[in-house]
Structure formats: C-alpha cells, structure tokens
Design an enzyme around this catalytic site. Structure first.
Site, PDB file in Angstrom:
ATOM      1  N   ASP A  28      30.675  56.209  37.962  1.00 55.97           N
ATOM      2  CA  ASP A  28      30.727  55.118  36.981  1.00 55.97           C
ATOM      3  C   ASP A  28      31.555  55.503  35.758  1.00 55.97           C
ATOM      4  O   ASP A  28      31.621  56.681  35.387  1.00 55.97           O
ATOM      5  CB  ASP A  28      29.293  54.752  36.567  1.00 55.97           C
ATOM      6  CG  ASP A  28      29.232  53.415  35.850  1.00 55.97           C
ATOM      7  OD1 ASP A  28      30.125  52.573  36.058  1.00 55.97           O
ATOM      8  OD2 ASP A  28      28.286  53.218  35.061  1.00 55.97           O
ATOM      9  N   HIS A  45      40.268  52.708  37.703  1.00 57.70           N
ATOM     10  CA  HIS A  45      39.862  52.778  39.113  1.00 57.70           C
ATOM     11  C   HIS A  45      40.843  53.662  39.895  1.00 57.70           C
ATOM     12  O   HIS A  45      40.440  54.441  40.760  1.00 57.70           O
ATOM     13  CB  HIS A  45      39.812  51.383  39.729  1.00 57.70           C
ATOM     14  CG  HIS A  45      38.750  50.500  39.133  1.00 57.70           C
ATOM     15  ND1 HIS A  45      37.460  50.929  38.921  1.00 57.70           N
ATOM     16  CD2 HIS A  45      38.779  49.205  38.701  1.00 57.70           C
ATOM     17  CE1 HIS A  45      36.738  49.944  38.392  1.00 57.70           C
ATOM     18  NE2 HIS A  45      37.527  48.893  38.237  1.00 57.70           N
ATOM     19  N   SER A  73      29.453  48.247  44.832  1.00 56.23           N
ATOM     20  CA  SER A  73      28.071  47.838  45.116  1.00 56.23           C
ATOM     21  C   SER A  73      28.004  46.392  45.592  1.00 56.23           C
ATOM     22  O   SER A  73      28.930  45.603  45.374  1.00 56.23           O
ATOM     23  CB  SER A  73      27.206  48.010  43.859  1.00 56.23           C
ATOM     24  OG  SER A  73      27.427  46.951  42.957  1.00 56.23           O
ATOM     25  N   ASN A  76      28.799  44.235  42.788  1.00 61.01           N
ATOM     26  CA  ASN A  76      30.111  44.271  42.130  1.00 61.01           C
ATOM     27  C   ASN A  76      30.971  43.037  42.439  1.00 61.01           C
ATOM     28  O   ASN A  76      31.992  42.806  41.786  1.00 61.01           O
ATOM     29  CB  ASN A  76      30.880  45.560  42.470  1.00 61.01           C
ATOM     30  CG  ASN A  76      30.339  46.791  41.761  1.00 61.01           C
ATOM     31  OD1 ASN A  76      30.376  47.896  42.293  1.00 61.01           O
ATOM     32  ND2 ASN A  76      29.817  46.613  40.548  1.00 61.01           N
TER      33      ASN A  76
HETATM   34  C1  IPE Z   1      27.362  51.185  39.917  1.00 60.12           C
HETATM   35  O1  IPE Z   1      28.088  50.976  38.750  1.00 60.12           O
HETATM   36  C2  IPE Z   1      28.207  50.892  41.119  1.00 60.12           C
HETATM   37  C3  IPE Z   1      29.317  51.801  41.361  1.00 60.12           C
HETATM   38  C4  IPE Z   1      29.617  52.859  40.671  1.00 60.12           C
HETATM   39  C5  IPE Z   1      30.134  51.469  42.491  1.00 60.12           C
HETATM   40  P1  IPE Z   1      28.036  49.589  37.966  1.00 60.12           P
HETATM   41  O2  IPE Z   1      28.950  49.746  36.814  1.00 60.12           O
HETATM   42  O3  IPE Z   1      28.282  48.467  38.889  1.00 60.12           O
HETATM   43  O4  IPE Z   1      26.513  49.542  37.508  1.00 60.12           O
HETATM   44  P2  IPE Z   1      25.818  48.729  36.328  1.00 60.12           P
HETATM   45  O5  IPE Z   1      26.277  47.318  36.422  1.00 60.12           O
HETATM   46  O6  IPE Z   1      26.262  49.367  35.034  1.00 60.12           O
HETATM   47  O7  IPE Z   1      24.361  48.927  36.552  1.00 60.12           O
HETATM   48  C1  IPE Z   2      32.731  52.284  38.386  1.00 60.73           C
HETATM   49  O1  IPE Z   2      33.341  52.088  37.170  1.00 60.73           O
HETATM   50  C2  IPE Z   2      33.548  51.744  39.542  1.00 60.73           C
HETATM   51  C3  IPE Z   2      33.001  50.527  40.135  1.00 60.73           C
HETATM   52  C4  IPE Z   2      31.859  49.978  39.864  1.00 60.73           C
HETATM   53  C5  IPE Z   2      33.822  49.878  41.134  1.00 60.73           C
HETATM   54  P1  IPE Z   2      33.125  50.741  36.358  1.00 60.73           P
HETATM   55  O2  IPE Z   2      34.182  49.770  36.788  1.00 60.73           O
HETATM   56  O3  IPE Z   2      31.752  50.259  36.468  1.00 60.73           O
HETATM   57  O4  IPE Z   2      33.457  51.228  34.894  1.00 60.73           O
HETATM   58  P2  IPE Z   2      32.641  50.881  33.581  1.00 60.73           P
HETATM   59  O5  IPE Z   2      31.204  51.234  33.855  1.00 60.73           O
HETATM   60  O6  IPE Z   2      32.832  49.439  33.325  1.00 60.73           O
HETATM   61  O7  IPE Z   2      33.246  51.753  32.532  1.00 60.73           O
HETATM   62 MG    MG Z   3      30.067  50.615  35.430  1.00 65.41          MG
END
Ligand code: IPE
Ligand code: IPE
Ligand code: MG
Length: 262
Positions: A28, A45, A73, A76
């Site tokens: 994350d 990403h 997820s 997502n």
């Molecule tokens: C969890 O991260 C999913 C992945 C890293 C793929 P998210 O960024 O989606 O989680 P939340 O929304 O902060 O709980």
């Molecule tokens: C995790 O990084 C990757 C995915 C969930 C696909 P995020 O995209 O959630 O990055 P933040 O949490 O917004 O910084």
């Molecule tokens: Mg995130």
C-alpha cells in the site's frame, strides 16, 4: 548469485524458525508516493511493480519459500475508471517486462483471486505467467488480484458444496483445501506498508496466527532494508499459537501441585 555460506546461513535460520517460510504483503501507498512528488498516481503503481520484483528477489535470497502480495482488491473496483484501467494495463506491461526474468530466476507465479471479472487479455497474461513458471521451485510468488478474503471464503464454500463434501465432513482442514491459497502454508509474517493499520480484506482466514508488521514506508520505497527490519521484528516475536511456552512454565502434574512446599 549468493555464496554457499550465505545460503547455508539462510537454511540454518529457517531451521530455527527465525526466517518466515511465508511472507504476505499488503503493498500500500503507491498513490501517496506519487502525490508527494506531484505526479499522477499511476507513476506510483508503476514504481510499485519495480518494488515488487526487488522484493521477490530479496525474499528468495533470504530463503523465504512463499511470498504473497495484495495487488488489487475486490474493493479496488470502486476507484475511478481511469485508475482501474491503468492498473489492468500495468499488469500486461509488468508481465511482458518481468515474466521472462523471474521465470529464469526460479520464481513460480500463482494468481489468486476472481479471474472471472478481468479482461481476456489480463486473464491470458496471468495464465501465461503460471504456465511458464510451473516447474520453478526457488520461491512461489502468489499475486492476489481481484482478491478479497471474504470472496475467498465464499468461493471455497461453494466449491466444497459442488464437490459434494457432506456438511458433517467439512472441517477446517477440508475447507482450507478449497481456498485460493491452498498451495501455501499460512503466512508467518504479514506486512502492510503505507502506514494504515488494517487488513483491508486480505487473507482473513490464513492470517489467523500471522505475526503482523506495519510500516509507514510507502510501497514504492520498500527495499531490502525495510524487509530486513520486518524480518528482525519477526525473529524477535514469541509465537505461541494459543499454547504456553513450556520453557518458562513447566507442566505441573496434579501430584506435584498438591505436594506441600519443602
Ligand atoms: C489494500 O489497499 C489493497 C491493496 C494494496 C491491493 P487499499 O488502499 O485498497 O486499502 P484501504 O482502502 O486503504 O483499506
Ligand atoms: C496500493 O496503493 C495499490 C493498490 C491498491 C492497487 P494505493 O493505490 O492504495 O496507494 P495509496 O494508499 O492511495 O497511497
Ligand atoms: Mg491504499
């Protein structure tokens, strides 16, 4: 390539239980990594893919047998369509850039998650990644994509019903055979980067006794130093799995318990 002494050291650590056999990571913080640099989230990403490849290699070097990462997820899909399609496109780029390299390095790739909802192209890329690495044994990388712990439990129950398992025979062990990660032991160490202290629907079943490690490090910055810090906290943990530590608390027999003190 690592020297035999280093590899022997890794094997000894593993025998002592100091090195986890299975590490799971919620990768994350990609979006925030990019925002901090005034760049689009997609750049985060993209950097995240490089961090993943770095981490796979670092885990293999340390004698870790299984690495499972949360890449996308079930929830997502709620993100803006542009970000979702950027992530889907990144799968194709990542597979074409890194699959050959990882395959040659002995990495076995497994995809866990609901493949039904992804495009044919993404599904084909995943199928190819699994097919080309099926004989590899150095480390198993499981990529959780369109995955959710709750989805997994429901699909496992459905699969068990479809396989005709009688309700009375549905034990924890039997149900686990139908879970998406049935090819791996439960994770010993569960890491989440990005500063949030939550599970976000990852490995709900399998993380029952995992040691948890949360770090503020944003995923694109994750490196060997961060991994070693997580491994060091793991090595210092006292895992009891609900039992007691026999060295500090010897079993007292009923007879000994009623003996008056001398
Ligand atoms: C969890 O991260 C999913 C992945 C890293 C793929 P998210 O960024 O989606 O989680 P939340 O929304 O902060 O709980
Ligand atoms: C995790 O990084 C990757 C995915 C969930 C696909 P995020 O995209 O959630 O990055 P933040 O949490 O917004 O910084
Ligand atoms: Mg995130």
């Amino acid at each position: 390539m690592h020297s035999s002494t280093e590899r022997f050291g890794a094997a000894k650590d593993k025998a002592r239980g100091a090195v986890p056999r299975h590490v799971a990571i919620v990768m994350d913080g990609n979006g925030r990594w990019a925002s901090k640099r005034f760049m689009p989230r997609f750049v985060g990403h993209k950097q995240g893919v490089d961090a993943l490849v770095r981490t796979v290699r670092a885990c293999a070097d340390r004698g870790i047998d299984y690495l499972t990462v949360f890449a996308f997820s079930s929830e997502n899909w709620k993100r803006p369509q542009e970000e979702v399609s950027g992530l889907m496109g990144l799968v194709l780029v990542a597979v074409s850039k890194y699959l050959g390299k990882l395959a040659n390095e002995g990495v076995r790739i497994r995809i866990v998650g609901d493949r039904g909802a992804v495009s044919d192209k993404v599904r084909e890329a995943w199928d190819e990644a699994e097919r080309r690495t099926v004989l590899n044994r150095r480390i198993t990388l499981s990529v959780a994509f369109n995955y959710g712990g709750r989805w997994d439990m429901v699909q496992a129950c459905r699969a068990a019903i479809e396989a005709g398992v009688p309700a009375a025979e549905l034990t924890e062990e039997r149900l686990a055979e139908f879970l998406a990660l049935s090819h791996a032991p439960d994770p010993d160490l569960f890491i989440r980067t990005g500063g949030e202290v939550r599970i976000s629907n990852f490995l709900l079943w399998q993380a029952a006794y995992s040691e948890l490690h949360f770090t503020d490090c944003l995923w694109p910055d994750f490196d060997e130093v961060e991994l070693d810090a997580a491994l060091a906290t793991f090595a210092a943990r006292d895992r009891r799995f609900g039992a007691i530590k026999t060295e500090v608390a010897p079993v007292v027999t009923a007879a000994a318990a009623v003996q008056p003190a001398a």
